[in-house]
Scaffold this motif. Structure first.
Motif, PDB file in Angstrom:
ATOM      1  N   ARG A  21      29.523  44.041  41.458  1.00 21.26           N
ATOM      2  CA  ARG A  21      30.281  45.247  41.815  1.00 21.26           C
ATOM      3  C   ARG A  21      31.611  44.901  42.466  1.00 21.26           C
ATOM      4  N   ILE A  45      34.042  44.154  39.855  1.00 25.29           N
ATOM      5  CA  ILE A  45      34.598  45.363  39.238  1.00 25.29           C
ATOM      6  C   ILE A  45      35.719  45.912  40.116  1.00 25.29           C
ATOM      7  N   SER A  46      35.462  45.922  41.417  1.00 29.10           N
ATOM      8  CA  SER A  46      36.469  46.380  42.352  1.00 29.10           C
ATOM      9  C   SER A  46      37.728  45.533  42.239  1.00 29.10           C
ATOM     10  N   ALA A  92      38.628  43.787  39.703  1.00 27.45           N
ATOM     11  CA  ALA A  92      39.216  44.005  38.385  1.00 27.45           C
ATOM     12  C   ALA A  92      40.057  45.271  38.366  1.00 27.45           C
ATOM     13  N   ALA A  93      39.595  46.285  39.106  1.00 24.16           N
ATOM     14  CA  ALA A  93      40.323  47.554  39.128  1.00 24.16           C
ATOM     15  C   ALA A  93      41.688  47.386  39.779  1.00 24.16           C
ATOM     16  N   ARG A 153      41.570  53.881  37.557  1.00 25.27           N
ATOM     17  CA  ARG A 153      41.190  52.569  38.057  1.00 25.27           C
ATOM     18  C   ARG A 153      40.784  52.615  39.528  1.00 25.27           C
ATOM     19  N   SER A 154      41.504  53.423  40.284  1.00 23.31           N
ATOM     20  CA  SER A 154      41.134  53.559  41.688  1.00 23.31           C
ATOM     21  C   SER A 154      39.748  54.171  41.825  1.00 23.31           C
ATOM     22  N   ILE A 184      37.323  53.726  39.759  1.00 16.61           N
ATOM     23  CA  ILE A 184      36.368  52.653  39.475  1.00 16.61           C
ATOM     24  C   ILE A 184      36.167  51.812  40.731  1.00 16.61           C
ATOM     25  N   SER A 185      37.300  51.518  41.380  1.00 22.60           N
ATOM     26  CA  SER A 185      37.239  50.748  42.612  1.00 22.60           C
ATOM     27  C   SER A 185      36.390  51.478  43.657  1.00 22.60           C
ATOM     28  N   ALA A 186      36.646  52.761  43.797  1.00 20.71           N
ATOM     29  CA  ALA A 186      35.880  53.554  44.755  1.00 20.71           C
ATOM     30  C   ALA A 186      34.406  53.577  44.378  1.00 20.71           C
ATOM     31  N   ALA A 206      32.776  51.285  42.826  1.00 17.78           N
ATOM     32  CA  ALA A 206      32.145  49.993  43.079  1.00 17.78           C
ATOM     33  C   ALA A 206      31.705  49.879  44.531  1.00 17.78           C
ATOM     34  N   GLU A 207      32.354  50.632  45.381  1.00 21.22           N
ATOM     35  CA  GLU A 207      32.046  50.575  46.809  1.00 21.22           C
ATOM     36  C   GLU A 207      31.033  51.619  47.223  1.00 21.22           C
ATOM     37  N   ALA A 238      40.035  50.441  30.571  1.00 22.50           N
ATOM     38  CA  ALA A 238      40.850  50.691  31.752  1.00 22.50           C
ATOM     39  C   ALA A 238      40.978  49.409  32.582  1.00 22.50           C
ATOM     40  N   LEU A 239      39.879  48.678  32.707  1.00 17.32           N
ATOM     41  CA  LEU A 239      39.904  47.474  33.544  1.00 17.32           C
ATOM     42  C   LEU A 239      40.761  46.367  32.943  1.00 17.32           C
ATOM     43  N   ARG A 272      43.231  46.917  30.963  1.00 22.09           N
ATOM     44  CA  ARG A 272      44.555  47.506  30.629  1.00 22.09           C
ATOM     45  C   ARG A 272      44.897  47.328  29.162  1.00 22.09           C
TER      46      ARG A 272
END
Lengths: 191, 191, 191, 191
Positions: free
Chosen positions: A108, A111-112, A114-115, B108-109, B111-113, B115-116, B168-169, B171
């Motif tokens: 995970r 992935i973060s 990567a984003a 993308r943000s 996705i980041s969110a 992952a957390e 998306a990851l 690009r």
DNA sequence: TCCTAAGCGAGACGGTACGTCCGGTCTTTGC
DNA sequence: GCAAAGACCGGACGTACCGTCTCGCTTAGGA
């Protein structure tokens, strides 16, 4: 005749210590609680030595991945002649890595990372095999008549890798039969 | 006779201002350059007012998504009778959103969110339709005989959503024909 | 038979370049914003070449002063036969140097350097003449009957130099008549 | 009716802790080995709390001096009717402070601070009495006929204070009779 | 003519401190 | 009792220098 290079060379010791410390902290703290300051301390290195060679933590993670320090084995699918079984085994290997909480956390965090950082994104996709080994295996499946000849292999492998990511993001635990179902989802049921 | 609830009630004005400011900054700065301090300033609100109602920025983003402030329309696939065309149109809508740099950054943000924060992860998957509308549309495709009856619909929809995320990851810019190829990858070529 | 000194000799070019760069940066940045690294860069010299010959920036400044690169002329008072006029002229010369912002900055930086490094302190006092030329001039004033024979000349010259330093530290601009008043303060009004 | 001031007030505890820590470190390390980071640690305070109220260490030192935490008693000369004795006693008090290595170190550091920061320079001069108490004492010496009526009192006091500074900068140890000689140097021998 | 010691540029390294930003918590005041 | 304002401790940011070190080259006796 001269190399034109004067002055001390880059310390391999420091480089390796930094990467190792990064992997260690990345696994425990995750991507965005990862700090350059923490890595420096963990590696017994000056902060500037990190900043001298990497602009930020993104490329640092990317380099760890390149060195194979984050994901095991690069997840190359086998070729036993049976695509369906081989892909299911490949998914099993990945999900096996994700069952371990540490592995799941690393994944995970990747992935973060990567984003935020393209380089990491590309390497993550490639580490899972989407760029080469997975497509190649699918290609041999086509040759063996197990996959329709006009199937868009690139997209199929993206979909497979993507399914893994979706599972990781939604923390969906793996049920028995899931790998097979995922394979069926992308190469068809009765083919 | 009363429930004993005294004092001022939660200010809806403040709540909305905070969510709006979050969306604004999320789009421009991305998930982890998003700061509570920045949101408070942007919203004209005290930091404590944010901390009183949300423990961290993850759930804050989740609430924005719930309110439909981050992703447009929830991407529900149409039903014209032709699954392939409908799914391609659905992908077109999503990729259309991703072509815009702001939309791409938001995605993308997210996705980041995700992952957390599990909550965000689940909502992201659902916003794209993987949990309900997409599976339902696939179900009607099965009824119409356009998809094999034993296809694992849940996994198919996961693979579709996952493919979008992988794009998306990494690009990867969208090429003409890509949506169709992605659909073909998951529901088969010749059906 | 020989002393056994082998190897390259100290480069005078480098030495001079370092001193010149030091003076240049000392004047613009002041004593404690002066950095060895900056001097090395300005002089086109390796840091180690500075550290090889000077332990720190204090002695470096002291050497600049010894070479007369920081204070002009060493401020030796004239002898026209009139002590009062000669000392006033001497003060005029010093204050003339201090009117220029660069000169004033150099002077204050020298005080700062002196506070840190005895060697600089002694040289600063001597450069202003307190040790020899000023006392000698006062001595001739005594011989000429313009100063009482039992006046403590050493202390008088210290007081004069000190007054200049106090003016520099409190940035008190020089008013007309000030030099004369300062002379009167130490050798008396009506003598 | 309202004061218009909301939010927590400045913490006097923190302010005092910072000043005390500053004095402590200033005495031991000197002005330019004094670091904001070190003060914060010594005071048990966040760095930002220092930067919130003081732009740099110069004004911080100035405030310590204003609070009388650096120089004892402000060195006000007595008035016993005998100027010469009173000024000698005043010099004795100052030199007594300078005999102690800590006192001497503080004093030289103050000179260093003064050279960098006007505010400190002015306060240092005033703490020694050059601006008021010393001039006033000299004035009463004039009234008592012990000093010529047209002596430039301001300049005389500057010269006295300056002599002290010159002594400190050149680390000249105090010999017996020196205070008297210094007084004689500025108010004359036989008056 | 080689050998060897020293000087020198370049520059990497472990450190310390800089001044800024933000995270969360707490206090004060006003509504 | 909520909300604004804002001070506070803590911790990380990315930068600048510190003083030491290693590297490859040059310089100049001594063998």
């Amino acid at each position: 005749m001269t190399t034109g290079r004067r002055g001390a060379r880059r310390s391999e010791t420091a480089r390796v210590a930094i990467l190792a410390a990064t992997v260690r902290l990345f696994a425990t703290r995750g991507y965005d609680h990862l700090s350059i300051e923490g890595i420096a301390a963990e590696a017994g290195v000056a902060k500037q030595t990190i900043y001298r060679w990497w602009p930020s933590k993104g490329p640092l993670i990317a380099e760890c991945m390149l060195e194979g320090m984050l994901l095991p084995g690069r997840f190359v699918p086998r070729d036993t002649g049976d695509v369906r079984a081989d892909l299911a085994a490949w998914l099993d290997a990945i999900f096996g890595f994700l069952i371990d909480p540490t592995g799941e956390s690393i994944f995970r965090s990747l992935i973060s990372a990567a984003a935020e950082n393209v380089e990491v994104g590309v390497r993550l996709r490639d580490s899972l095999g989407a760029a080469s080994s997975l497509v190649e295996r699918l290609g041999r499946g086509v040759e063996a008549g197990q996959i329709p000849p006009d199937a868009p292999l690139q997209e199929v492998s993206e979909a497979l890798v993507g399914a893994v990511i979706v599972r990781a993001l939604s923390r969906t635990p793996l049920a028995p039969g899931d790998p097979e179902r995922l394979v069926d989802a992308v190469i068809g049921v009765h083919r």
